[in-house]
Design an enzyme around this catalytic site. Structure first.
Site, mmCIF file in Angstrom:
data_model
loop_
_atom_site.group_PDB
_atom_site.id
_atom_site.type_symbol
_atom_site.label_atom_id
_atom_site.label_comp_id
_atom_site.label_asym_id
_atom_site.label_seq_id
_atom_site.Cartn_x
_atom_site.Cartn_y
_atom_site.Cartn_z
ATOM 1 N N CYS A 249 0.821 -1.204 0.000
ATOM 2 C CA CYS A 249 0.000 0.000 0.000
ATOM 3 C C CYS A 249 0.867 1.271 0.000
ATOM 4 O O CYS A 249 1.537 1.530 -0.984
ATOM 5 C CB CYS A 249 -0.978 -0.031 1.168
ATOM 6 N N HIS A 333 -3.787 -5.267 -0.401
ATOM 7 C CA HIS A 333 -3.445 -5.818 0.912
ATOM 8 C C HIS A 333 -3.502 -7.343 0.913
ATOM 9 O O HIS A 333 -4.574 -7.922 1.115
ATOM 10 C CB HIS A 333 -4.386 -5.267 1.980
ATOM 11 N N GLU A 335 -2.592 -9.261 3.187
ATOM 12 C CA GLU A 335 -2.919 -9.737 4.535
ATOM 13 C C GLU A 335 -4.421 -9.680 4.823
ATOM 14 O O GLU A 335 -4.879 -10.221 5.838
ATOM 15 C CB GLU A 335 -2.163 -8.919 5.581
#
Length: 360
Positions: A249, A333, A335
């Site tokens: 990001c 992202h 994650e």
């Protein structure tokens, strides 16, 4: 239940919306943005990337599953992405005063009041989102008690306000990662720890080039990446070496700036759990979680770098990768938290690049 107070939403272009207050009753100002995710409001509200922003949820029903109790593991909140709520305020269509979930400990309303965050419901969020799509994100105010000055979060270094002030270490694995904290989500650290690592979380302006780590990680975070001059200068020194570097990001934007590329502000950004990205040069497409308002200018990327991923919807850069050195980044992202975990394998790729370097 006490009588509900009327809250007014005022945009910088003069347009107004009216709703009802269900959070902490104070007036605030910030950048108004929207998120199209259907679930995950505890994760979104605690994401440091939302610092300085008033969040509009396009999903109409919010609060129906409450908020989980604070619980920590390895020094990190298990169900939150940081230690506190970072949005300046929350705007929704319909608030569910009755919540039900096996893991719920309190209502969203109680949580917002506890953290002194205003919440407004009974708002035509569809119309508000259409305005933000057509005109772009803009400054706004929520007027409940008093009239604050207009606040533009892009005018200050928000990363400095959300980063740790001193190094913090998690885990005791074999691979030592130096994590530059620009507003890290907890699940990034969790993903690294599950791969037998020790993670040292460093302040945003820490000169990581002077330390010895097996790999460097650049995290997500709020605001304009060009405000992080110290981070960019330190990264330039790191990129002169061969140590593996992975950015997510804001970390992707910072890596690009350090490499000599440029960044720009998107009209209304990408904030959702359903953004399709395609790996450049392949037919592989992934559905990703995203939360950013800036992007890398593809025409400015130096010749020794390639575009790694592209956004299928608008063609924007979703990651860069060095042609020879072990450096890569993603604008999305991997994650998740919340959202899909389709690209979680990128953490394994990062650790494998470290192991390959050590074995070689």
């Amino acid at each position: 239940m006490k009588q509900e107070r009327i809250a007014k939403i005022v945009l910088e272009n003069g347009m107004e919306f009216t709703g009802k207050s269900f959070g902490y009753e104070q007036s605030v100002s910030g950048e108004v943005v929207f998120n199209t995710a259907m679930t995950g409001y505890p994760e979104s509200l605690t994401d440091p990337s939302y610092k300085g922003q008033i969040l509009v949820s396009t999903y109409p029903l919010i609060g129906n599953y409450g908020v989980p109790a604070p619980k920590k593991n390895e020094g990190l909140h298990t169900y939150y992405e940081s230690d506190r709520i970072h949005v300046s305020a929350l705007i929704i269509s319909d608030y569910s005063f009755n919540y039900h979930h096996w893991n719920a400990a309190k209502s969203l309303q109680e949580w917002l009041i506890e953290h002194k965050i205003p919440g407004v419901y009974d708002v035509d969020t569809r119309a508000l989102t259409q305005i933000l799509r057509e005109k772009g994100t803009m400054l706004g105010k929520i007027l409940i008690e008093g009239d604050p000055d207009w606040y533009d979060p892009s005018g200050e270094n928000l990363v400095k306000t959300v980063s740790v002030e001193t190094p913090v270490t998690y885990g005791s694995g074999r691979t030592h990662i130096g994590l530059i904290d620009c507003g890290v989500k907890n699940n990034i650290i969790r993903q690294l720890l599950r791969l037998d690592t020790k993670v040292t979380r460093l302040p945003w302006d820490f000169d990581v080039s002077r330390e010895s780590f097996d790999g460097i990680f650049l995290t997500n975070g709020p605001g304009d990446p060009k405000q992080c001059g110290a981070t960019i200068d330190n990264l330039k020194k790191v990129l002169q070496k061969e140590i593996p570097v992975f950015g997510i990001c804001l970390g992707s934007q910072l890596m690009a700036l350090a490499a000599g590329a440029d960044t720009y502000k998107l009209k209304y950004g990408h904030r959702s759990h359903n953004q399709p990205v395609q790996q450049k040069g392949s037919a592989r497409c992934y559905i990703t979680s995203q939360n950013h308002g800036y992007a890398v200018d593809p025409d400015s990327i130096p010749p020794e770098w390639d575009i790694y991923f592209e956004n299928v919807n608008d063609g924007t850069v979703e990651g860069i990768i060095h042609k020879e050195k072990p450096f890569f980044s993603t604008q999305f992202h991997p994650e998740a938290s919340g959202g899909p975990t389709d690209t979680q394998f990128l953490f394994e790729n990062f650790i494998n690049s470290i192991k390959s370097r050590c074995d070689g």
